[in-house]
Design an enzyme around this catalytic site. Structure first.
Site, short mmCIF file in Angstrom:
data_model
loop_
_atom_site.label_atom_id
_atom_site.label_comp_id
_atom_site.label_asym_id
_atom_site.label_seq_id
_atom_site.Cartn_x
_atom_site.Cartn_y
_atom_site.Cartn_z
N ASP A 138 51.36 35.06 43.63
CA ASP A 138 51.38 36.13 42.63
C ASP A 138 52.48 35.94 41.58
OD1 ASP A 138 49.25 37.37 43.86
OD2 ASP A 138 50.54 38.54 45.18
N MET A 154 42.63 35.61 41.53
CA MET A 154 43.51 36.53 42.23
C MET A 154 44.52 37.19 41.29
SD MET A 154 44.22 34.58 45.84
CE MET A 154 43.08 34.81 47.21
N GLU A 169 41.33 39.86 39.38
CA GLU A 169 40.74 40.83 40.31
C GLU A 169 41.33 42.22 40.10
OE1 GLU A 169 41.72 40.18 44.44
OE2 GLU A 169 43.70 39.43 43.94
N LEU A 183 39.71 29.67 47.96
CA LEU A 183 39.65 28.29 47.47
C LEU A 183 40.83 27.99 46.54
CD1 LEU A 183 36.91 28.20 48.79
CD2 LEU A 183 35.90 27.47 46.64
#
Lengths: 420, 420
Positions: free
Chosen positions: A144, A190, A247, A298
């Site tokens: 992140d 993500m 997301e 992935l």
């Protein structure tokens, strides 16, 4: 002072390079055998310590430990287990320290993100008051990229490279067929809270007009009309439109697009995933043929396309953590510090855990273009060095050779079991 | 015989290595300048020929053409455009031949799957009857691996490698966190009619118990109870379960799982995608935490992890196509023929188009395990050589350097326009 053992644990979502940090910790400890005893690793992270399930890393060969540097995932197992606050569950912290004491552990290396920095700090503090002081060093890791102080977080560079490369490749595919086929392609990546990973998709665009044409960040409120207009004008101009969507993309009121439940042409509520939500929106309002991909694990497991810079930094923070411990440091984190010059350079410096724990670093607004759909040159300058270099794993029979540990457990010493 | 020009076009879904075939065609033609004129390429495939939009490949440098070998997507543009039958639209074929005649084209190299083999054959036949005989050679390409005669299809090996590597990496991620987090991971891959790509996921399993634990093939009727039982027993045994699902997975009555519309916990019909359909099934019946990924175009565009064997074969069929043309062959396809010995060897031989067109090669039943959830050793022996070797593209600034063509158009010679 009698020689103490060390404890190492992996925390939270794993990455393509967290094992490179483990390698840095273990190899550096092995090089300092006169000052540091064995390195025990938590089986499945911190719960391994609570359960007194300690992996004896001294039973692994030098070759196996070296191979951790090119092995993705969490080789010792990781967990999503946030210790409660001291007030709420002091017993948990006390248990940790009991286990550490029983195994003569004087160093605690905790490899994780913001939550684990907080745990690390508390272990340091409480161990002091319990009369068994432990040097707690946090080893940064998170795809992140949201830890403060450190210029970037190990794990992020490799996801960034995966996303940039994948965006570029898929965009070329779409471009070559858009005349008669798919017009819009969406890649969902993500980043529930911060748009760092989505931003990395922007690196795929190297010339004016290159994909991605639209990036959706959690930091920028989603405006359906503006979005659809941009999709339409992009398809008109370029023949196709590539979108990288975080997301965490959300409406102004904080509702995630993934949860918003758009209604498809049949009147069915569509649940789950930003990409399919956007795809349905585009299909019903603009009628374009679409495709979408959801990279999911992935992207963070893709050691085969890891950033060499990231691998090097992941190793370096592990190494530095042990060196800081040997220098007597406590409640600190090795942070990556970027040099001032034009050429990318970095060093490792220590940062105080007290100022790191539970602080999230968001994307600065000036990293996102004015229209909210792209990255600025400033952002590009920040991101570009992080994906530099390739560091391919060895291959055998067409597949990467990733190592597996023997995981020999240390004999338990405590009679009391602890339920986690 | 006056020296004739050649026409090359890319057809259908592009791959990571279709440009390597283009490279083989163009480089080999350039090496035979005394017998073959210029190579013109269809802009966006066969519709480029119909519209008389021909790209003059002689305007591209040797360096650019060489770089096609490591560039994914369709560099000249491809299309999904199936010519109708001769009876339905003879005018289309006649137009093609008019364009070929106008540009002194005597060789037709069509790079595609089953449909394009059919078109190729018809062009050969009709040109003969129209008194302007064209040598039509089909250059095989399809990620679906479903062409007959050839042992495998260029494009497949690289998708297979991508899927095998991705499955292995994601599975390691899940395994390392399953104690407290995700228990089931599903990777949805391409293959609407044949399970070849899903089967390739099976290569990730190298030892007993390794992921993937379940593969869903279009060839095996989906049985929900049997599937859920297997998921449950796998999670009990290994702590997690990894599933590779073909997009073409279907019920006994032929309904695709992706279209079946499972109903989620909220009573909403869930549309689109095998992976989310399976995930909802698992969540509502077994309650496991799940994650899923949909690779979509990423898998067929992933030149960064291409199979070296695939790249070599893709180039070889392009090269052989030109050589066959120069030998006076017509209505043939260079097919990959596997040697008999234990060590993998292959040669290129010609196959008659008349027997190739519109035939689909399915997975043999003895390539799928008895229970229908995995691959057999026989299948593994077939697949393993196809993913051998790495053939990395060059990188600059952390990104692969893929080439872009100038696409200089040949001046039009026909007055009549043709609407496509």
């Amino acid at each position: 002072m009698a020689k103490k053992n060390a404890f190492y644990a992996q925390s939270g979502g794993v990455t393509a390079v967290i094992n490179a940090s483990a390698c840095g910790v273990i190899e550096t400890a092995r090089q300092n055998k006169k000052d540091i005893g064995k390195v025990y690793a938590g089986n499945n992270g911190i719960i391994g310590a609570l359960r007194e399930e300690l992996i004896d890393t001294s039973k692994e060969s030098a070759k196996t430990i070296a191979a951790l540097k090119h092995t993705p995932s969490g080789a010792f197992g990781s967990c999503r287990y946030k210790l409660k606050s001291l007030e709420e569950n002091r017993a948990e912290y006390e248990r940790l320290i009991e286990v550490f004491k029983a195994h003569n552990i004087g160093y605690f290396f905790y490899n994780g993100g913001g939550d684990s920095a907080d745990t690390c700090l508390k272990v340091s503090q409480l161990s002091e008051t319990m009369g068994y002081p432990i040097q707690a060093i946090h080893v940064p890791k998170t795809v992140d990229n949201d830890l403060p102080f450190t210029d970037n977080c190990p794990g992020f560079g490799s996801v960034a490279k995966y996303v940039a490369v994948s965006t570029k490749e898929a965009a070329m595919d779409v471009a070559s067929m858009c005349e008669t086929s798919t017009k819009v392609f969406i890649l969902e990546v993500m980043g529930r809270h911060a748009g760092w990973i989505a931003a990395a998709g922007g690196l795929a665009a190297q010339e004016e007009g290159d994909a991605p044409h639209i990036i959706l960040f959690p930091e920028i409120a989603f405006n359906k009309d503006k979005f659809l207009k941009r999709v339409k004008s992009t398809v008109k101009k370029h023949g196709y439109c590539v979108i990288v969507a975080s997301e965490g993309a959300q409406y102004k009121d904080g509702t995630f697009l993934a949860d918003a439940g758009s209604v498809d042409a049949f009147g069915h509520k569509q649940l789950g995933g930003v990409a399919p939500t956007l795809a349905n929106m585009i299909k019903s309002e603009l009628g374009y043929k679409y495709h979408w991909a959801l990279a999911d694990y992935l992207q963070r497991a893709a050691r085969h396309i890891a950033s060499a810079t990231d691998v090097e930094q992941a190793y370096a923070v592990g190494k530095a953590a042990v060196e800081m411990a040997l220098e007597g440091k406590n409640a600190v984190m090795p942070a990556i510090v970027r040099g001032k010059g034009k050429k990318y350079k970095w060093t490792i410096e220590e940062a105080p855990l007290a100022e790191i724990a539970n602080v999230e670093k968001m994307m600065p607004r000036d990293y996102i273009s004015k229209d909210g759909f792209g990255i600025t040159d400033k952002c590009r300058e920040y991101l570009a060095p992080l994906i530099q270099g390739e560091d391919y794993p060895p291959y055998k029979n067409g597949l990467p050779v990733y190592t597996k540990l023997k995981k020999v457990m240390v004999e338990k010493k405590l009679k009391k079991k602890f339920k986690v």
